[in-house]
Design a protein around this motif. Sequence first.
Motif, PDB file in Angstrom:
ATOM      1  N   ALA A 288      65.454  46.183  18.575  1.00 34.52           N
ATOM      2  CA  ALA A 288      66.600  46.034  18.331  1.00 34.52           C
ATOM      3  C   ALA A 288      66.940  45.044  17.102  1.00 34.52           C
ATOM      4  CB  ALA A 288      67.428  45.087  19.256  1.00 34.52           C
ATOM      5  N   LEU A 289      67.030  46.021  15.839  1.00 39.42           N
ATOM      6  CA  LEU A 289      67.232  45.563  14.461  1.00 39.42           C
ATOM      7  C   LEU A 289      68.533  45.348  13.923  1.00 39.42           C
ATOM      8  CD1 LEU A 289      64.257  47.646  13.167  1.00 39.42           C
ATOM      9  CD2 LEU A 289      63.932  45.621  14.484  1.00 39.42           C
ATOM     10  N   HIS A 290      68.694  44.163  13.092  1.00 46.04           N
ATOM     11  CA  HIS A 290      69.780  44.077  12.444  1.00 46.04           C
ATOM     12  C   HIS A 290      69.724  44.939  11.346  1.00 46.04           C
ATOM     13  CE1 HIS A 290      72.966  41.956  10.452  1.00 46.04           C
ATOM     14  NE2 HIS A 290      73.459  41.353  11.491  1.00 46.04           N
ATOM     15  N   GLY A 291      70.975  45.629  10.977  1.00 42.81           N
ATOM     16  CA  GLY A 291      70.915  46.667   9.940  1.00 42.81           C
ATOM     17  C   GLY A 291      72.213  46.553   9.170  1.00 42.81           C
ATOM     18  N   GLU A 292      72.206  45.498   8.433  1.00 42.56           N
ATOM     19  CA  GLU A 292      73.205  45.145   7.338  1.00 42.56           C
ATOM     20  C   GLU A 292      73.059  46.450   6.270  1.00 42.56           C
ATOM     21  OE1 GLU A 292      73.592  41.316   5.914  1.00 42.56           O
ATOM     22  OE2 GLU A 292      74.525  40.601   8.052  1.00 42.56           O
ATOM     23  N   SER A 293      74.040  46.317   5.313  1.00 41.31           N
ATOM     24  CA  SER A 293      73.743  47.364   4.306  1.00 41.31           C
ATOM     25  C   SER A 293      73.347  47.026   3.070  1.00 41.31           C
ATOM     26  CB  SER A 293      75.302  47.884   3.975  1.00 41.31           C
ATOM     27  OG  SER A 293      76.097  46.524   3.455  1.00 41.31           O
ATOM     28  N   GLU A 294      72.465  45.666   3.123  1.00 43.25           N
ATOM     29  CA  GLU A 294      71.677  45.284   1.906  1.00 43.25           C
ATOM     30  C   GLU A 294      70.547  46.151   1.322  1.00 43.25           C
ATOM     31  OE1 GLU A 294      70.706  42.900  -1.517  1.00 43.25           O
ATOM     32  OE2 GLU A 294      72.292  43.019   0.101  1.00 43.25           O
ATOM     33  N   PRO A 295      70.861  46.945   0.297  1.00 41.53           N
ATOM     34  CA  PRO A 295      70.027  47.793  -0.259  1.00 41.53           C
ATOM     35  C   PRO A 295      68.477  47.517  -0.693  1.00 41.53           C
ATOM     36  CG  PRO A 295      71.292  47.489  -2.011  1.00 41.53           C
ATOM     37  CD  PRO A 295      71.717  46.272  -0.774  1.00 41.53           C
TER      38      PRO A 295
ATOM     39  N   PHE B 280      48.172  43.713  18.452  1.00 41.55           N
ATOM     40  CA  PHE B 280      48.445  43.281  19.652  1.00 41.55           C
ATOM     41  C   PHE B 280      48.321  44.431  20.661  1.00 41.55           C
ATOM     42  CE2 PHE B 280      52.067  40.474  17.954  1.00 41.55           C
ATOM     43  CZ  PHE B 280      51.202  39.510  17.572  1.00 41.55           C
ATOM     44  N   ALA B 281      48.636  45.709  19.933  1.00 43.67           N
ATOM     45  CA  ALA B 281      48.331  46.962  20.678  1.00 43.67           C
ATOM     46  C   ALA B 281      47.102  47.264  21.216  1.00 43.67           C
ATOM     47  CB  ALA B 281      49.040  48.030  20.192  1.00 43.67           C
ATOM     48  N   ALA B 282      45.864  46.841  20.369  1.00 39.98           N
ATOM     49  CA  ALA B 282      44.653  46.949  20.518  1.00 39.98           C
ATOM     50  C   ALA B 282      44.338  45.916  21.601  1.00 39.98           C
ATOM     51  CB  ALA B 282      43.889  46.696  19.436  1.00 39.98           C
ATOM     52  N   LEU B 283      44.963  44.750  21.887  1.00 37.99           N
ATOM     53  CA  LEU B 283      44.644  43.733  22.952  1.00 37.99           C
ATOM     54  C   LEU B 283      45.409  43.993  24.112  1.00 37.99           C
ATOM     55  CD1 LEU B 283      44.452  40.726  20.466  1.00 37.99           C
ATOM     56  CD2 LEU B 283      42.541  41.911  21.588  1.00 37.99           C
ATOM     57  N   ARG B 284      46.147  45.044  23.899  1.00 39.00           N
ATOM     58  CA  ARG B 284      46.882  45.459  25.326  1.00 39.00           C
ATOM     59  C   ARG B 284      48.064  44.330  25.374  1.00 39.00           C
ATOM     60  NH1 ARG B 284      42.699  47.956  29.589  1.00 39.00           N
ATOM     61  NH2 ARG B 284      41.824  49.715  28.089  1.00 39.00           N
ATOM     62  N   LEU B 285      48.635  43.922  24.485  1.00 36.93           N
ATOM     63  CA  LEU B 285      49.414  42.765  24.428  1.00 36.93           C
ATOM     64  C   LEU B 285      51.044  43.276  23.940  1.00 36.93           C
ATOM     65  CD1 LEU B 285      47.370  39.823  23.455  1.00 36.93           C
ATOM     66  CD2 LEU B 285      48.283  40.333  25.897  1.00 36.93           C
ATOM     67  N   GLY B 286      51.407  44.594  24.161  1.00 44.27           N
ATOM     68  CA  GLY B 286      52.564  44.962  23.786  1.00 44.27           C
ATOM     69  C   GLY B 286      54.059  44.345  24.234  1.00 44.27           C
ATOM     70  N   THR B 287      54.931  44.671  23.333  1.00 42.69           N
ATOM     71  CA  THR B 287      56.258  44.166  23.660  1.00 42.69           C
ATOM     72  C   THR B 287      57.066  44.865  24.061  1.00 42.69           C
ATOM     73  OG1 THR B 287      56.921  44.723  21.335  1.00 42.69           O
ATOM     74  CG2 THR B 287      55.826  42.649  21.698  1.00 42.69           C
ATOM     75  N   ALA B 288      58.171  44.246  24.969  1.00 46.31           N
ATOM     76  CA  ALA B 288      59.085  44.825  25.701  1.00 46.31           C
ATOM     77  C   ALA B 288      60.116  45.469  24.634  1.00 46.31           C
ATOM     78  CB  ALA B 288      59.869  44.244  26.577  1.00 46.31           C
ATOM     79  N   VAL B 289      60.920  44.925  24.036  1.00 44.58           N
ATOM     80  CA  VAL B 289      61.657  45.052  22.829  1.00 44.58           C
ATOM     81  C   VAL B 289      61.420  44.210  21.626  1.00 44.58           C
ATOM     82  CG1 VAL B 289      64.040  45.389  22.235  1.00 44.58           C
ATOM     83  CG2 VAL B 289      63.305  45.787  24.655  1.00 44.58           C
ATOM     84  N   LEU B 290      61.136  45.060  20.529  1.00 42.30           N
ATOM     85  CA  LEU B 290      61.104  44.146  19.479  1.00 42.30           C
ATOM     86  C   LEU B 290      62.350  43.812  18.468  1.00 42.30           C
ATOM     87  CD1 LEU B 290      59.105  43.256  17.039  1.00 42.30           C
ATOM     88  CD2 LEU B 290      59.520  45.499  16.070  1.00 42.30           C
ATOM     89  N   VAL B 291      62.582  42.696  18.380  1.00 47.33           N
ATOM     90  CA  VAL B 291      64.010  42.077  17.690  1.00 47.33           C
ATOM     91  C   VAL B 291      63.490  41.442  16.255  1.00 47.33           C
ATOM     92  CG1 VAL B 291      65.910  40.644  17.850  1.00 47.33           C
ATOM     93  CG2 VAL B 291      64.779  41.581  20.003  1.00 47.33           C
ATOM     94  N   ALA B 292      64.309  42.084  15.101  1.00 46.46           N
ATOM     95  CA  ALA B 292      64.027  41.550  13.968  1.00 46.46           C
ATOM     96  C   ALA B 292      65.228  41.450  13.209  1.00 46.46           C
ATOM     97  CB  ALA B 292      63.096  42.480  13.243  1.00 46.46           C
ATOM     98  N   ASP B 293      65.298  40.857  12.081  1.00 38.62           N
ATOM     99  CA  ASP B 293      66.509  40.614  11.343  1.00 38.62           C
ATOM    100  C   ASP B 293      66.766  41.926  10.173  1.00 38.62           C
ATOM    101  OD1 ASP B 293      64.607  39.965   9.121  1.00 38.62           O
ATOM    102  OD2 ASP B 293      65.244  37.933   9.168  1.00 38.62           O
ATOM    103  N   THR B 294      67.485  41.662   9.074  1.00 34.81           N
ATOM    104  CA  THR B 294      68.060  42.693   8.394  1.00 34.81           C
ATOM    105  C   THR B 294      66.797  42.897   7.449  1.00 34.81           C
ATOM    106  OG1 THR B 294      70.211  41.866   8.261  1.00 34.81           O
ATOM    107  CG2 THR B 294      69.606  43.182   6.615  1.00 34.81           C
ATOM    108  N   GLY B 295      66.039  42.028   7.058  1.00 32.14           N
ATOM    109  CA  GLY B 295      64.961  42.302   6.146  1.00 32.14           C
ATOM    110  C   GLY B 295      64.030  43.461   6.798  1.00 32.14           C
ATOM    111  N   TYR B 296      63.899  43.522   8.119  1.00 32.57           N
ATOM    112  CA  TYR B 296      63.199  44.810   8.668  1.00 32.57           C
ATOM    113  C   TYR B 296      64.243  45.957   9.182  1.00 32.57           C
ATOM    114  CZ  TYR B 296      59.471  41.242   9.112  1.00 32.57           C
ATOM    115  OH  TYR B 296      58.737  40.214   8.711  1.00 32.57           O
ATOM    116  N   GLY B 297      65.120  45.692   9.653  1.00 33.88           N
ATOM    117  CA  GLY B 297      66.148  46.616  10.085  1.00 33.88           C
ATOM    118  C   GLY B 297      66.593  47.524   9.047  1.00 33.88           C
ATOM    119  N   ALA B 298      66.857  47.087   7.799  1.00 36.96           N
ATOM    120  CA  ALA B 298      67.309  47.810   6.732  1.00 36.96           C
ATOM    121  C   ALA B 298      66.304  48.760   6.005  1.00 36.96           C
ATOM    122  CB  ALA B 298      67.946  46.933   5.834  1.00 36.96           C
ATOM    123  N   ASN B 299      64.898  48.467   6.392  1.00 38.44           N
ATOM    124  CA  ASN B 299      64.037  49.138   5.934  1.00 38.44           C
ATOM    125  C   ASN B 299      63.747  50.557   6.811  1.00 38.44           C
ATOM    126  OD1 ASN B 299      60.860  50.309   5.525  1.00 38.44           O
ATOM    127  ND2 ASN B 299      61.262  48.539   3.955  1.00 38.44           N
ATOM    128  N   ALA B 300      63.992  51.888   6.300  1.00 39.60           N
ATOM    129  CA  ALA B 300      63.761  53.146   6.935  1.00 39.60           C
ATOM    130  C   ALA B 300      62.333  53.229   7.197  1.00 39.60           C
ATOM    131  CB  ALA B 300      64.511  54.300   6.187  1.00 39.60           C
TER     132      ALA B 300
END
Length: 349
Positions: A103-110, A69-89
């Motif tokens: 803005a990522l959901h960050g539950e404690s699932e390891p 997307f960035a290569a096509l100059r189609l960036g995002t204002a704010v990226l929103v994702a669930d725990t599957g992404y938010g819990a990944n450092a």
Amino acid sequence: MSSPARELSDRRQCPCRLGHRFVSAVVAAVCAPQLGRPDAAGRRARCQIADGERHRPKWQLALEMLDEFAALRLGTAVLVADTGYGANADFRHALKERGLAYALHGESEPYEDPTRLPALLATARGTSTLRDLLSEPYAHDLDALAAAHAATPFMPKACEELARHEAASDAQRHAFRLSVLNEPWRAGGRRAGNITPPARRLAEEELDENAAVRAEGLAVAGLLDPMDLIATAHPAAHALAALARLAARDLLGTAAVTDLHALTQAHLGERARAWATLDALLPEHKGTVAELIAKAGKAAHETAAETEPPAAMTPRHQPGSLAPSRRAAHRPRPRMESTVEALLTDRTR
């Protein structure tokens, strides 16, 4: 991430192929080298899968899409994702390096804990639960997964997926595949993971009417020695059906053919009475094929000794009468003789 994707899908002549990364990952997983399959490279070539295309976790696929997307100059204002992404450092750090707001959901699932998925798969039983677990972004440590499976066998559905994992070694695929092939062969009718080697199961458990189909699958995967169907499997009727199926599919092998030939020649030979005895004993015989052949030969010999008239009373053949050898040649061949002869046909390739 969904809004830019939906926007791009409405634009004609768009050079960005949405979903390409996900589709290619699925194709690569399906066409990954499987247990003992030497044609894996050829199948990947026929599917036009690039050499560098390998399994990657979802968060890496997401980063690749964001870079497109960035290569096509189609960036995002704010990226929103669930725990599957938010819990990944690693995912969070990569977003920071790219200067992306999120803005990522960050539950404690390891998700990053390599022991988490093995522990869950060892206790999960439902197909939908297993599917959900394998779709979550848990760390896939194949060594940890194989060790956990050896201690507490996973359900066949999970093993089926793990056997196709590109990071699995041949030995690990072998172990996972064994549980898949053992699944139809249920102990006590209960569906469960089972990593017991076929040779041991043949010695400890009775075969049923589905033995022939299972034997074929195990033999194709290189997990079954046909010799065990002669000397170990029981009852003989189901073992013989399995041998016949392997012979029909050129899976019997030279050693098994040689052993069957030696057994029949040693105990039955050309004696029609012995083959008829084999036919009579087969339905109720609880032992192995080897034991059945030996028992039939012994029983026929004992019966012949009891019924044979004294030599002095043996009638002489009158001119024109059939000699015993010719009379035997005109008898209908016993059913088992035909079956074993089919097994002894040259299928040793």
